[in-house]
Design a protein around this motif. Structure first.
Motif, short mmCIF file in Angstrom:
data_model
loop_
_atom_site.label_atom_id
_atom_site.label_comp_id
_atom_site.label_asym_id
_atom_site.label_seq_id
_atom_site.Cartn_x
_atom_site.Cartn_y
_atom_site.Cartn_z
N ASP A 179 -4.58 3.40 1.05
CA ASP A 179 -4.63 2.58 2.25
C ASP A 179 -5.54 1.37 1.99
O ASP A 179 -6.23 1.31 0.97
CB ASP A 179 -5.10 3.39 3.46
CG ASP A 179 -6.52 3.93 3.31
OD1 ASP A 179 -7.16 3.70 2.28
OD2 ASP A 179 -6.98 4.59 4.26
N PRO A 180 -5.54 0.38 2.85
CA PRO A 180 -6.32 -0.83 2.61
C PRO A 180 -7.82 -0.59 2.39
O PRO A 180 -8.43 -1.21 1.51
CB PRO A 180 -6.11 -1.66 3.88
CG PRO A 180 -4.80 -1.21 4.41
CD PRO A 180 -4.71 0.24 4.06
N LEU B 117 -0.35 -2.12 -10.80
CA LEU B 117 -1.58 -1.36 -11.05
C LEU B 117 -1.95 -0.51 -9.84
O LEU B 117 -2.61 0.50 -9.95
CB LEU B 117 -2.75 -2.31 -11.36
CG LEU B 117 -2.66 -3.15 -12.61
CD1 LEU B 117 -3.82 -4.14 -12.65
CD2 LEU B 117 -2.69 -2.25 -13.84
N ILE B 118 -1.56 -0.97 -8.68
CA ILE B 118 -1.96 -0.35 -7.41
C ILE B 118 -1.15 0.92 -7.14
O ILE B 118 -1.70 1.95 -6.75
CB ILE B 118 -1.77 -1.33 -6.25
CG1 ILE B 118 -2.56 -2.62 -6.50
CG2 ILE B 118 -2.10 -0.72 -4.93
CD1 ILE B 118 -4.03 -2.44 -6.64
N VAL B 119 0.14 0.86 -7.35
CA VAL B 119 1.01 1.95 -6.94
C VAL B 119 1.48 2.72 -8.16
O VAL B 119 2.09 2.17 -9.05
CB VAL B 119 2.24 1.42 -6.16
CG1 VAL B 119 3.15 2.53 -5.77
CG2 VAL B 119 1.78 0.62 -4.95
N PHE C 204 0.84 -1.19 0.00
CA PHE C 204 0.00 0.00 0.00
C PHE C 204 0.88 1.25 0.00
O PHE C 204 1.83 1.33 0.78
CB PHE C 204 -0.91 0.03 1.24
CG PHE C 204 -1.72 -1.21 1.41
CD1 PHE C 204 -2.75 -1.51 0.55
CD2 PHE C 204 -1.45 -2.09 2.45
CE1 PHE C 204 -3.51 -2.65 0.72
CE2 PHE C 204 -2.19 -3.23 2.64
CZ PHE C 204 -3.22 -3.51 1.76
N PRO C 205 0.56 2.24 -0.83
CA PRO C 205 1.34 3.48 -0.81
C PRO C 205 1.43 4.13 0.57
O PRO C 205 2.46 4.67 0.94
CB PRO C 205 0.60 4.38 -1.80
CG PRO C 205 -0.05 3.43 -2.75
CD PRO C 205 -0.43 2.25 -1.90
N SER C 206 0.34 4.04 1.35
CA SER C 206 0.37 4.62 2.70
C SER C 206 1.41 3.93 3.58
O SER C 206 2.00 4.56 4.45
CB SER C 206 -1.01 4.53 3.35
OG SER C 206 -1.43 3.17 3.44
#
Length: 199
Positions: free
Chosen positions: A139-140, A193-195, A117-119
């Motif tokens: 965040d999650p 894809l997420i970050v 997670f970027p957070s």
């Protein structure tokens, strides 16, 4: 005379207990040579063994083990209640126990926020921001409720006041736990894809 050899789990201390009725004699033995040891524990153990005397033990060893375990759990609970880390997990699991909570890897990552997670990555300077690739906070809960690529596993967005209850409900419902595991597996497998990396 009964003889018990017990390796104290203090990494480096072996204590031989010689029991003769209610007397206990402690002797120092070198052990676990080459392992890192807790110097304070070793020093205290040496002092007790070299300067200590025989003493009467008014209670059975089984009773003392129960008392030590109880005191240990009490200290652990106090540290858990007053600690600065793990607060999101503390809210869900407020009581310490030697029994596991039964969560798997994906559920632990979601509850603690420790994952791709970027957070989380921002805390270790692995990212310059905590935004997800869609612009939301990475965040999650964002990935479980709003992120477009995880639509198949979305949960209803909780209100701020009900966030804790929302999470507890997910972790107690088998269907929700399965969805959560699939969501986390997708996030781990497709973290490109997420970050969004703007470094």
């Amino acid at each position: 005379m009964d003889r018990y050899n017990s390796d104290a789990l203090y990494r480096g201390l072996t204590v031989t207990l010689l029991l003769s009725h209610k007397n206990i004699l402690l002797r120092w033995h070198k052990a676990h040579v080459g392992y890192l040891v807790n110097e304070c524990v070793v020093q205290l153990a040496k002092e007790v063994i070299t300067k200590g005397n025989l003493f009467l033990l008014p209670k059975r060893l089984s009773y003392l083990k129960v008392e030590i375990k109880s005191a240990d759990l009490s200290i652990w609970q106090d540290n858990w209640d007053n600690g600065e880390t793990g607060r999101s997990t503390h809210d869900i699991v407020p009581r310490v126990s030697n029994k596991p909570v039964g969560w798997n890897r994906e559920e632990i990552m979601f509850v603690t926020g420790h994952g791709p997670f970027p957070s989380y990555l921002l805390r270790f300077n692995l990212r310059t921001h905590d935004n997800c690739s869609c612009g939301g906070k990475g965040d999650p809960i964002h990935y479980a409720t709003k992120y477009p690529f995880t639509l198949s596993w979305h949960f209803q967005t909780p209100t701020v006041s009900l966030k804790l209850q929302w999470l507890k409900n997910i972790l107690t419902n088998n269907f929700s736990r399965t969805r959560l595991r699939l969501l986390m597996r997708f996030i781990c497998d497709e973290n490109n894809l997420i970050v969004e990396d703007n470094n």
